[in-house]
Structure formats: structure tokens, C-alpha cells
Design a protein around this motif. Structure first.
Motif, PDB file in Angstrom:
ATOM      1  N   GLU A   1      -1.933 112.163  80.036  1.00  0.00           N
ATOM      2  CA  GLU A   1      -1.440 110.816  80.323  1.00  0.00           C
ATOM      3  C   GLU A   1      -2.597 109.870  80.596  1.00  0.00           C
ATOM      4  O   GLU A   1      -3.570 110.236  81.250  1.00  0.00           O
ATOM      5  N   ASP A   2      -2.491 108.646  80.063  1.00  0.00           N
ATOM      6  CA  ASP A   2      -3.401 107.577  80.422  1.00  0.00           C
ATOM      7  C   ASP A   2      -2.594 106.281  80.490  1.00  0.00           C
ATOM      8  O   ASP A   2      -1.367 106.321  80.603  1.00  0.00           O
ATOM      9  N   ASP A   3      -3.246 105.144  80.435  1.00  0.00           N
ATOM     10  CA  ASP A   3      -2.529 103.880  80.569  1.00  0.00           C
ATOM     11  C   ASP A   3      -1.684 103.525  79.347  1.00  0.00           C
ATOM     12  O   ASP A   3      -0.815 102.664  79.427  1.00  0.00           O
ATOM     13  N   CYS A   4      -1.961 104.167  78.208  1.00  0.00           N
ATOM     14  CA  CYS A   4      -1.283 103.814  76.956  1.00  0.00           C
ATOM     15  C   CYS A   4      -0.229 104.819  76.525  1.00  0.00           C
ATOM     16  O   CYS A   4       0.825 104.438  75.999  1.00  0.00           O
ATOM     17  N   VAL A   5      -0.522 106.090  76.684  1.00  0.00           N
ATOM     18  CA  VAL A   5       0.356 107.127  76.139  1.00  0.00           C
ATOM     19  C   VAL A   5       0.492 108.266  77.128  1.00  0.00           C
ATOM     20  O   VAL A   5      -0.322 108.444  78.046  1.00  0.00           O
ATOM     21  N   LEU A   6       1.531 109.050  76.936  1.00  0.00           N
ATOM     22  CA  LEU A   6       1.627 110.348  77.595  1.00  0.00           C
ATOM     23  C   LEU A   6       2.125 111.353  76.565  1.00  0.00           C
ATOM     24  O   LEU A   6       2.872 111.009  75.647  1.00  0.00           O
ATOM     25  N   VAL A   7       1.677 112.582  76.702  1.00  0.00           N
ATOM     26  CA  VAL A   7       2.087 113.668  75.818  1.00  0.00           C
ATOM     27  C   VAL A   7       2.776 114.711  76.677  1.00  0.00           C
ATOM     28  O   VAL A   7       2.257 115.091  77.739  1.00  0.00           O
ATOM     29  N   LEU A   8       3.946 115.156  76.260  1.00  0.00           N
ATOM     30  CA  LEU A   8       4.700 116.120  77.057  1.00  0.00           C
ATOM     31  C   LEU A   8       5.161 117.276  76.187  1.00  0.00           C
ATOM     32  O   LEU A   8       5.237 117.182  74.969  1.00  0.00           O
ATOM     33  N   ASN A   9       5.466 118.369  76.858  1.00  0.00           N
ATOM     34  CA  ASN A   9       5.979 119.572  76.219  1.00  0.00           C
ATOM     35  C   ASN A   9       7.461 119.668  76.559  1.00  0.00           C
ATOM     36  O   ASN A   9       7.828 120.022  77.675  1.00  0.00           O
ATOM     37  N   LYS A  10       8.323 119.297  75.604  1.00  0.00           N
ATOM     38  CA  LYS A  10       9.770 119.270  75.853  1.00  0.00           C
ATOM     39  C   LYS A  10      10.344 120.683  75.838  1.00  0.00           C
ATOM     40  O   LYS A  10      10.104 121.442  74.904  1.00  0.00           O
ATOM     41  N   PRO A  11      11.152 121.038  76.831  1.00  0.00           N
ATOM     42  CA  PRO A  11      11.788 122.351  76.796  1.00  0.00           C
ATOM     43  C   PRO A  11      12.995 122.348  75.866  1.00  0.00           C
ATOM     44  O   PRO A  11      13.584 121.306  75.575  1.00  0.00           O
ATOM     45  N   ALA A  12      13.362 123.517  75.389  1.00  0.00           N
ATOM     46  CA  ALA A  12      14.603 123.643  74.623  1.00  0.00           C
ATOM     47  C   ALA A  12      15.781 123.311  75.518  1.00  0.00           C
ATOM     48  O   ALA A  12      15.758 123.566  76.725  1.00  0.00           O
TER      49      ALA A  12
ATOM     50  N   GLN B   1      10.567  98.520  80.318  1.00  0.00           N
ATOM     51  CA  GLN B   1      10.165  97.324  79.585  1.00  0.00           C
ATOM     52  C   GLN B   1       9.716  97.641  78.158  1.00  0.00           C
ATOM     53  O   GLN B   1       9.342  96.741  77.404  1.00  0.00           O
ATOM     54  N   VAL B   2       9.746  98.922  77.790  1.00  0.00           N
ATOM     55  CA  VAL B   2       9.329  99.346  76.457  1.00  0.00           C
ATOM     56  C   VAL B   2      10.561  99.849  75.706  1.00  0.00           C
ATOM     57  O   VAL B   2      11.359 100.591  76.276  1.00  0.00           O
ATOM     58  N   PRO B   3      10.758  99.431  74.459  1.00  0.00           N
ATOM     59  CA  PRO B   3      11.924  99.918  73.706  1.00  0.00           C
ATOM     60  C   PRO B   3      12.035 101.433  73.743  1.00  0.00           C
ATOM     61  O   PRO B   3      11.044 102.142  73.570  1.00  0.00           O
ATOM     62  N   ARG B   4      13.264 101.914  74.009  1.00  0.00           N
ATOM     63  CA  ARG B   4      13.570 103.344  74.056  1.00  0.00           C
ATOM     64  C   ARG B   4      12.647 104.100  75.007  1.00  0.00           C
ATOM     65  O   ARG B   4      12.321 105.276  74.778  1.00  0.00           O
ATOM     66  N   ALA B   5      12.251 103.439  76.078  1.00  0.00           N
ATOM     67  CA  ALA B   5      11.373 104.059  77.088  1.00  0.00           C
ATOM     68  C   ALA B   5      10.114 104.644  76.458  1.00  0.00           C
ATOM     69  O   ALA B   5       9.554 105.622  76.954  1.00  0.00           O
TER      70      ALA B   5
ATOM     71  N   ALA C   1       2.587  97.566  72.794  1.00  0.00           N
ATOM     72  CA  ALA C   1       1.500  97.581  71.807  1.00  0.00           C
ATOM     73  C   ALA C   1       1.201  99.000  71.345  1.00  0.00           C
ATOM     74  O   ALA C   1       1.004  99.253  70.145  1.00  0.00           O
ATOM     75  N   ALA C   2       1.161  99.932  72.280  1.00  0.00           N
ATOM     76  CA  ALA C   2       0.902 101.331  71.922  1.00  0.00           C
ATOM     77  C   ALA C   2       2.037 101.889  71.073  1.00  0.00           C
ATOM     78  O   ALA C   2       1.806 102.619  70.105  1.00  0.00           O
ATOM     79  N   GLN C   3       3.271 101.531  71.413  1.00  0.00           N
ATOM     80  CA  GLN C   3       4.409 102.004  70.632  1.00  0.00           C
ATOM     81  C   GLN C   3       4.339 101.473  69.200  1.00  0.00           C
ATOM     82  O   GLN C   3       4.583 102.210  68.237  1.00  0.00           O
ATOM     83  N   THR C   4       3.994 100.208  69.055  1.00  0.00           N
ATOM     84  CA  THR C   4       3.878  99.620  67.725  1.00  0.00           C
ATOM     85  C   THR C   4       2.841 100.360  66.889  1.00  0.00           C
ATOM     86  O   THR C   4       3.066 100.666  65.711  1.00  0.00           O
ATOM     87  N   GLN C   5       1.699 100.669  67.498  1.00  0.00           N
ATOM     88  CA  GLN C   5       0.644 101.377  66.779  1.00  0.00           C
ATOM     89  C   GLN C   5       1.077 102.780  66.378  1.00  0.00           C
ATOM     90  O   GLN C   5       0.816 103.236  65.254  1.00  0.00           O
TER      91      GLN C   5
END
Length: 370
Positions: free
Chosen positions: A106-117, A145-149, A170-174
Motif C-alpha cells: 500500500e502507498d498513497d496511490c494504490v493498494l494490492v491485496l490477496n482476496k480469499p475465496a 470519493q473514488v468510483p467503485r471504491a 487519477a490512479a484509477q484512470t491510469q
């Protein structure tokens, strides 16, 4: 419920609705005298369907002069009707709900997660609560405040593994642009029925199954282009351990493509073969998974702000690892590897020795027309 795997390509904003109870009052005009309560209310409140208003009356959310009455109650004019406006479940879909999230970066722009089944990504009919979106809103309220969280792509409910979430518009758009340009690399690992004979590319059109609307299928026309690159990691007597890289991201793409190739995923209740030959031990391991053996193992994208190429990997979850352990044991393979980490490290190293660029494929195309 059909959980969509398509990449998002729009930016429709949403906001969490206020869940406070709202009451509205009407004086019954004389021209509605003699009508039943449900019929009169349908004229007074045309923005709601008559069936919904009737349900509210039956559930005691409507009073006439302070008393609860049945839908067939005849009005005489001049009464006061009070309605407690009930929000649809869909209006409650974007309410924050605290839940454990396996955040691996996680940082100010993105987060990466491991979704469980078992976790639905986005609210939809039959799953308005308890979704990943609800959990993200609780974890990071600014995502309202970001579309679809911030969600830019999905996994099926019963598919585990890596997802990237944007924390800013902005990050979502990219990230959406990267998905559209097919530069986001998503690699899955799976167990498929039968012996997959060779590495190759599956390229078809995928659309709604004309015979079963809850399924997707390879279609001759009218569908969306779908491309999956398949690589065999290990073969067993009646199953194969494979790696699939998505070039496109269609609903149920890997599951449909492997079914079309004659090798549906083990444990897939929607597309699989319940009569696939297997030993009692393997059948027990598949039953214990209670899902398709599919895991989003590797994710690679360009960071929206730093432009750095980032790659993440999520080890196989315990249920798929257990199935592979049973298959390997019965095949007499590499008994010296005793832990998931050791095995994952070896297979990961072997897989990365090969370049996944399209030019390195032997142009073995699996194309099956249904």
C-alpha cells in the motif's frame, strides 16, 4: 449470482447513502375517496412501484391516521397517511463494513491485496453486503470519493488471489487505461481435469451462454474477444497443474476457455465435469475446496505515479496446495519437497525462467467451436 471478471472501463461515481429513516406524510384528497389504500398510495407516490408500496403496507411501514391497516383498506378522504420510506438493499450496497483484508502492499496511490475465496468483489443482486467493496470502504473511508471504491478489475467469488485497488481517481484512470491497453499482466495458477497436452494460446469470442443465462460460453459471433495463454507446470494421471496468463479479462474467461479446451478446472461447479476420474483421496481434496481450483498468483502493472513496473505474487492458498500435494504424492513426485513455501519457490523459479512474451509461444492454438 454471476460474478463479473470483465475489466472496468468506466468511471461512474458513487457515494454512500444516508441510512437514517425517512418519513413522509400525505393528506388524502377527496378525489381519492373510495380507493383502496394501496391504489391511492400508488397515485400519491408515483416514484415507487405499487408492488413495493403494497409490501411496505404489509410490513407495517404505512399508517392511516396513526393506525396500521391492510392494503385493501378503503379511504374516505381527509385521512393522514404516513410512510416510512424503506431503502432498497441496493441503496445500502456502499456501506462500510469492517472485515479482515490481506493487504500486501500500500502507498498513497494504490493498494494490492490477496482476496480469499468466497468473498464477492462488488455488490450485485443477491450480494448487497459483505463484499470486498464494503470492506475497502471501512478500511479506507477516503475510497468513498473514488468510483467503485477504487476497484478496477474483479475476481470471481470463489477465485482467490491478487487484485490492485486505486486510492485516487487519477490512479484509477491510469490503471483502467493499462487494462484497456492490455499491459497489466495477470497470471493465474489452476488445477485442470485431464492431461493438458501442450502449452498454447486459446483465442475465442466469449458471450452469454444462449442455453443457460447464468453461464458464459465460447460463441461463434457477438461475443467479446478473449485470449488466454496456457502453460503446463506439472502433469499427473488425471489432472494437470497449469499457469494461465490473461491477455483479456472476460467474465469467467479461464474457466470457459479450459472447459472449451476439454480440460475444465477441478472443482468448478458451473463448468466442470463431476464425473472426472479421480482417486478417493483426490475427490476428497476437491470436495474440501468447495470451489474451482483457480488462484490469481502474479500481478504486474506500472505504478500510476512513479511509472515503476511493480510485480507481486501470492502463494497458493492451503486448499489448492493440499490438492496438489495429494496429486504429487500419488504420482510419486519429489517427496523431498515438504512445505508449501519450498514447492512454491521451486515452481516460481521454474516459471520465471521462461519469458511470457507472445513471441515465445509455439503458436499452438486451441480453438474449439461449440
Amino acid at each position: 449470482m454471476l460474478e463479473n471478471d470483465d475489466d472496468y472501463n468506466d468511471d461512474l461515481p458513487f457515494a454512500a447513502d444516508d441510512s437514517a429513516q425517512t418519513y413522509k406524510n400525505w393528506a388524502v384528497p377527496n378525489d381519492l375517496a373510495g380507493l383502496r389504500l394501496d391504489a391511492a398510495l400508488a397515485k400519491l407516490v408515483p416514484e415507487f412501484s405499487r408492488s413495493r408500496l403494497t409490501a411496505w403496507i404489509k410490513d407495517n411501514h404505512v399508517t392511516v391516521n396513526g393506525s396500521v391497516v391492510p392494503p385493501k383498506y378503503k379511504l374516505i378522504g381527509g385521512e393522514t397517511i404516513q410512510v416510512a420510506i424503506q431503502q432498497d438493499e441496493s441503496q445500502q450496497a456502499f456501506v462500510p463494513e469492517s472485515m479482515p483484508l490481506d493487504i500486501i502492499y500500500e502507498d498513497d496511490c494504490v493498494l494490492v491485496l490477496n482476496k480469499p475465496a468466497g468473498l464477492v468483489v462488488h455488490p450485485a443482486a443477491g450480494n448487497w453486503h459483505g463484499t470486498l467493496l464494503n470492506g475497502l470502504l471501512a478500511y479506507c473511508p477516503a475510497l468513498a470519493q473514488v468510483p467503485r471504491a477504487g476497484i478496477v478489475h474483479r475476481l470471481d467469488k470463489d477465485t482467490s488471489g491478487l487484485m490492485v485497488v486505486a486510492k485516487t481517481v487519477a490512479a484509477q484512470t491510469q490503471l483502467v487505461r493499462q487494462l484497456q491497453a492490455r499491459t497489466v499482466k495477470r497470471t493465474y495458477r489452476a488445477v485442470a481435469d485431464g492431461t493438458v497436452p501442450f502449452d498454447g494460446k486459446i483465442e475465442t469470442l466469449i458471450g452469454r451462454d444462449p442455453h443457460n443465462r447464468i453461464r458464459m460460453a465460447v460463441v461463434p459471433f457477438g461475443g467479446k474477444e478473449a485470449i488466454t495463454h496456457v502453460k503446463v507446470l506439472e502433469r499427473y494421471a488425471d489432472f494437470s497443474y497449469i499457469e494461465c496468463q490473461l491477455e483479456t479479462g472476460r467474465t469467467h474467461q479461464i474457466r470457459v476457455h479450459m472447459k472449451t479446451a476439454g480440460h475444465p478446472l477441478a472443482g468448478d461447479a458451473l463448468y466442470g465435469n463431476p464425473r472426472q476420474p479421480a482417486t478417493a483421496e483426490v475427490k476428497a481434496a476437491i470436495k474440501a475446496m468447495a470451489r474451482q481450483a483457480l488462484h490469481a498468483y502474479r500481478l504486474c502493472f506500472v505504478h500510476p505515479q512513479t511509472q515503476e513496473t511493480m510485480q507481486f505474487e501470492a502463494p497458493l492458498p492451503a486448499d489448492i496446495y493440499h490438492l496438489l500435494s495429494v496429486l504429487r504424492l500419488q504420482a510419486g513426485m519429489d517427496s523431498a519437497i515438504k512445505t508449501a513455501d519450498e514447492w512454491q519457490q521451486r515452481l516460481g523459479t521454474e516459471a520465471e525462467d521462461e519469458d511470457w512474451d507472445d513471441d515465445d509461444y509455439d503458436v499452438d492454438v486451441i480453438y474449439v467451436r461449440e
